[in-house]
Design a protein around this motif. Structure first.
Motif, mmCIF file in Angstrom:
data_model
loop_
_atom_site.group_PDB
_atom_site.id
_atom_site.type_symbol
_atom_site.label_atom_id
_atom_site.label_comp_id
_atom_site.label_asym_id
_atom_site.label_seq_id
_atom_site.Cartn_x
_atom_site.Cartn_y
_atom_site.Cartn_z
ATOM 1 N N ASP A 381 0.832 -1.210 0.000
ATOM 2 C CA ASP A 381 0.000 0.000 0.000
ATOM 3 C C ASP A 381 0.870 1.266 0.000
ATOM 4 O OD1 ASP A 381 1.078 -0.216 2.526
ATOM 5 O OD2 ASP A 381 -0.837 -0.111 3.609
ATOM 6 N N PHE A 382 2.185 1.066 -0.051
ATOM 7 C CA PHE A 382 3.181 2.146 -0.043
ATOM 8 C C PHE A 382 3.179 2.966 1.241
ATOM 9 C CE2 PHE A 382 2.972 0.879 -4.405
ATOM 10 C CZ PHE A 382 4.308 0.861 -4.767
ATOM 11 N N ALA A 383 2.528 2.451 2.277
ATOM 12 C CA ALA A 383 2.630 3.071 3.602
ATOM 13 C C ALA A 383 3.903 2.564 4.277
ATOM 14 C CB ALA A 383 1.407 2.727 4.444
ATOM 15 N N LEU A 384 4.476 3.384 5.142
ATOM 16 C CA LEU A 384 5.685 2.988 5.859
ATOM 17 C C LEU A 384 5.315 2.322 7.179
ATOM 18 C CD1 LEU A 384 6.886 4.965 3.778
ATOM 19 C CD2 LEU A 384 8.475 5.722 5.539
ATOM 20 N N THR A 385 5.913 1.180 7.442
ATOM 21 C CA THR A 385 5.705 0.492 8.711
ATOM 22 C C THR A 385 7.040 0.408 9.427
ATOM 23 O OG1 THR A 385 3.981 -0.852 7.698
ATOM 24 C CG2 THR A 385 4.864 -1.631 9.799
ATOM 25 N N GLN A 386 7.050 0.836 10.680
ATOM 26 C CA GLN A 386 8.294 0.741 11.455
ATOM 27 C C GLN A 386 8.479 -0.710 11.889
ATOM 28 O OE1 GLN A 386 8.763 3.579 14.723
ATOM 29 N NE2 GLN A 386 9.916 2.027 15.851
ATOM 30 N N VAL A 387 9.545 -1.345 11.382
ATOM 31 C CA VAL A 387 9.791 -2.753 11.733
ATOM 32 C C VAL A 387 10.857 -2.871 12.821
ATOM 33 C CG1 VAL A 387 9.004 -3.773 9.579
ATOM 34 C CG2 VAL A 387 11.325 -2.935 9.703
ATOM 35 N N ALA A 388 11.665 -1.853 13.010
ATOM 36 C CA ALA A 388 12.636 -1.860 14.113
ATOM 37 C C ALA A 388 11.896 -1.535 15.407
ATOM 38 C CB ALA A 388 13.721 -0.819 13.860
ATOM 39 N N SER A 389 12.402 -2.033 16.541
ATOM 40 C CA SER A 389 11.695 -1.766 17.797
ATOM 41 C C SER A 389 11.796 -0.293 18.181
ATOM 42 C CB SER A 389 12.229 -2.659 18.920
ATOM 43 O OG SER A 389 13.631 -2.537 19.005
ATOM 44 N N ASP A 390 12.895 0.375 17.780
ATOM 45 C CA ASP A 390 13.056 1.801 18.063
ATOM 46 C C ASP A 390 13.580 2.524 16.832
ATOM 47 O OD1 ASP A 390 12.467 1.980 20.950
ATOM 48 O OD2 ASP A 390 14.178 0.620 21.108
ATOM 49 N N VAL A 391 13.272 3.805 16.748
ATOM 50 C CA VAL A 391 13.897 4.649 15.710
ATOM 51 C C VAL A 391 15.219 5.141 16.296
ATOM 52 C CG1 VAL A 391 13.701 6.740 14.324
ATOM 53 C CG2 VAL A 391 11.670 5.349 14.773
ATOM 54 N N PRO A 392 16.351 4.774 15.687
ATOM 55 C CA PRO A 392 17.637 5.152 16.277
ATOM 56 C C PRO A 392 17.905 6.649 16.167
ATOM 57 C CG PRO A 392 17.992 4.115 14.153
ATOM 58 C CD PRO A 392 16.524 4.009 14.438
ATOM 59 N N TYR A 393 18.709 7.138 17.094
ATOM 60 C CA TYR A 393 19.152 8.533 17.049
ATOM 61 C C TYR A 393 20.383 8.595 16.162
ATOM 62 C CZ TYR A 393 21.277 12.925 18.549
ATOM 63 O OH TYR A 393 21.841 14.172 18.569
ATOM 64 N N VAL A 394 20.350 9.420 15.107
ATOM 65 C CA VAL A 394 21.479 9.520 14.173
ATOM 66 C C VAL A 394 22.026 10.947 14.197
ATOM 67 C CG1 VAL A 394 22.160 9.432 11.735
ATOM 68 C CG2 VAL A 394 20.661 7.659 12.672
ATOM 69 N N ASP A 395 23.343 11.059 14.319
ATOM 70 C CA ASP A 395 23.998 12.365 14.338
ATOM 71 C C ASP A 395 25.253 12.284 13.468
ATOM 72 O OD1 ASP A 395 24.885 14.888 14.887
ATOM 73 O OD2 ASP A 395 25.539 14.464 16.939
ATOM 74 N N LEU A 396 25.133 12.776 12.224
ATOM 75 C CA LEU A 396 26.240 12.712 11.269
ATOM 76 C C LEU A 396 27.002 14.037 11.264
ATOM 77 C CD1 LEU A 396 24.268 11.115 8.283
ATOM 78 C CD2 LEU A 396 25.699 9.909 9.946
ATOM 79 N N ASP A 397 28.304 13.961 11.121
ATOM 80 C CA ASP A 397 29.179 15.133 11.106
ATOM 81 C C ASP A 397 28.719 16.106 10.006
ATOM 82 O OD1 ASP A 397 31.352 16.919 10.649
ATOM 83 O OD2 ASP A 397 32.719 15.485 11.584
ATOM 84 N N THR A 398 28.326 17.313 10.409
ATOM 85 C CA THR A 398 27.766 18.262 9.427
ATOM 86 C C THR A 398 28.805 18.719 8.397
ATOM 87 O OG1 THR A 398 28.142 20.043 11.008
ATOM 88 C CG2 THR A 398 25.926 19.143 10.919
ATOM 89 N N ASP A 399 30.080 18.636 8.744
ATOM 90 C CA ASP A 399 31.119 19.033 7.775
ATOM 91 C C ASP A 399 31.137 18.129 6.543
ATOM 92 O OD1 ASP A 399 31.920 21.108 9.329
ATOM 93 O OD2 ASP A 399 33.671 20.110 10.169
ATOM 94 N N HIS A 400 30.676 16.882 6.710
ATOM 95 C CA HIS A 400 30.801 15.913 5.615
ATOM 96 C C HIS A 400 29.465 15.368 5.109
ATOM 97 C CE1 HIS A 400 35.108 15.915 6.322
ATOM 98 N NE2 HIS A 400 34.872 15.720 7.597
#
Length: 462
Positions: A381-400
């Motif tokens: 149905d093209f809906a998104l289902t969260q299959v992971a138990s949690d949504v991880p916190y992501v913090d990528l280096d803004t310089d890159h």
């Protein structure tokens, strides 16, 4: 005062010359006068109470009520953004999500699936800006069946002049005249719907409810169950809310105004410095907006007609520089409104708590990495289902990683597996090979360009 009033006349003339809709000019004039009188749009903590709301999970929505409601609903997507904060110069919704599908592909297919499943007309209409219109229409050209009858697939948001902070006169910036203009915030949707005649057309063709959401939030499916709840509520206006998490601390929230008991939406820009602590208190102000709105088209028309087209949303006074990329360019004020703030205009407006699966906004490349990973599954149905138990916190280096082009170079084989990740913090310049897995809390640091080999399992226990 006369200098400032002449500023309004200059702004009016500039808008008229550019062909801006007369009602949009009157709406702008309304906010200009508020600015002139020193209005800041601030909502002091002392003037509001926390709000308690009902939950969709507890609502009884019979199938026939849901099916009937979705049959009378039009879905509108806010699609004016260019993704400039991610280094883009085209519609943000053209970003690839996965398997060659961008945001627009998924939004279109979600709507087409619902039409078939519920035998509903369900028009899908985009509110574009002058800058996103051509790209969006081109990208949607592959969906011949998307147009609903003779309704347009888009309408354009209005534009207004940026005002010099010291004089309130329209700024002049000959080296890049486009930068003299800004959108009036997404609260412009009501002005634009009325000014283009689309509001009247929708009502004439038998539609009763509008579902409005951001195109960068793929969780915002026009769900029949929510449509059914809204229709049964009899409310003129409603917003889907979610419980705030630590990542929402700096964002806006709902509250109840002590003076008249109306629900209000307080944005960060409307919060006094001394109230910032209360704003961030998740135990006091527990709910924030998904920007998924429902409104009764007939009630909206009546309110706009009653107010001569000026809904009177609270002012948001946004101070910036005329060239956002040049901090030394003149200081300007952008007059904005938030579409969710219309909740305080309607007596009997409601809030409904929904699951976080209806709120998956992509504001940064951190969000984009999560969306492209295996945290979510895209169904038939093209809906998104969260299959992971949690949504991880992501913090990528803004310089890159801040700019999409640089971000893509560092994930040439696609996103790593994040289904078992709690957090991923990347400091420095790392390129990820094929099939990398992140487990638990992972932090990468280092100098110079480095590589995570294909098939590597990065674990917080290492």
């Amino acid at each position: 005062m006369s200098g400032r009033s002449s500023g309004l006349e200059m702004a009016r003339a500039k808008m008229a010359d550019a062909g801006v809709d007369p009602v949009a000019i009157e709406t702008f004039a309304h906010y200009y006068r508020l600015l002139e009188h020193g209005e800041t749009g601030m909502i002091p903590e002392a003037s509001i109470d926390p709000v308690d709301i009902e939950s969709l999970a507890d609502a009884d929505v019979p199938d026939d009520v849901a099916a009937d409601a979705i049959g009378k609903t039009v879905a509108i997507k806010l699609n004016g953004g260019l993704g400039t904060s991610m280094g883009m110069e085209r519609a943000k919704s053209l970003l690839c999500v996965r398997r060659g599908l961008n945001f627009l592909d998924i939004i279109a297919r979600q709507a087409l699936h619902l039409r078939t499943a519920y035998d509903a007309r369900l028009p899908l209409i985009f509110m574009n800006s002058f800058r996103t219109s051509a790209d969006t229409l081109h990208a949607l050209g592959r969906y011949d069946e998307l147009a609903a009858g003779d309704l347009p697939i888009e309408f354009l948001q209005n534009k207004e002049p940026k005002l010099l902070a010291d004089s309130l006169k329209p700024v002049e910036w000959p080296k890049e005249p486009d930068l003299e203009w800004c959108p009036p915030g997404h609260g412009d949707i009501y002005t634009a719907l009325r000014g283009t005649g689309l509001l009247d057309r929708l009502i004439a063709e038998g539609y009763r409810y509008a579902f409005v959401s951001n195109s960068d939030n793929l969780g915002a499916v026009p769900a029949p169950r929510v449509a059914g709840w809204f229709a049964a509520s009899g409310a003129p206006f409603a917003i889907e809310a979610v419980r705030r998490t630590p990542s929402d601390k700096k964002g806006g929230h709902f509250a109840r105004r002590k003076a008249d008991g109306r629900i209000v939406l307080r944005e960060t820009a409307q919060t006094l410095p001394e109230d910032r602590e209360a704003l961030a208190d998740l135990s006091r102000h527990r709910f924030c907006s998904t920007n998924n709105l429902w409104f009764d088209l007939v009630a909206m028309k009546a309110k706009l007609d009653e107010r001569d087209g000026v809904l009177g949303l609270p002012l948001i006074r946004n101070e910036k520089t005329v060239d956002p990329a040049d901090p030394s360019s003149p200081k300007v004020i952008q007059v904005e409104t938030a579409m969710g703030a219309a909740i305080e205009v309607f007596e009997g407006a409601r809030l409904i708590e929904v699951g976080r699966d209806r709120f998956i906004p992509v504001k940064t490349t951190n969000d984009l990495l999560v969306l492209r990973s295996d945290v979510y599954e895209i169904g038939e149905d093209f809906a998104l289902t969260q299959v992971a138990s949690d949504v991880p916190y992501v913090d990528l280096d803004t310089d890159h990683y801040k700019v999409v082009g640089e971000f893509d170079k560092r994930f040439p084989e696609g996103a790593p597996s994040l289904a078992k990740a709690t957090s991923l913090k990347v400091g420095g310049d790392w390129t990820f090979g094929h099939g990398v897995q992140v487990v638990g809390d992972v932090a990468l640091d280092g100098k110079g360009a480095q590589r995570v080999p294909a098939g590597e399992v990065l674990s917080g226990d290492d």
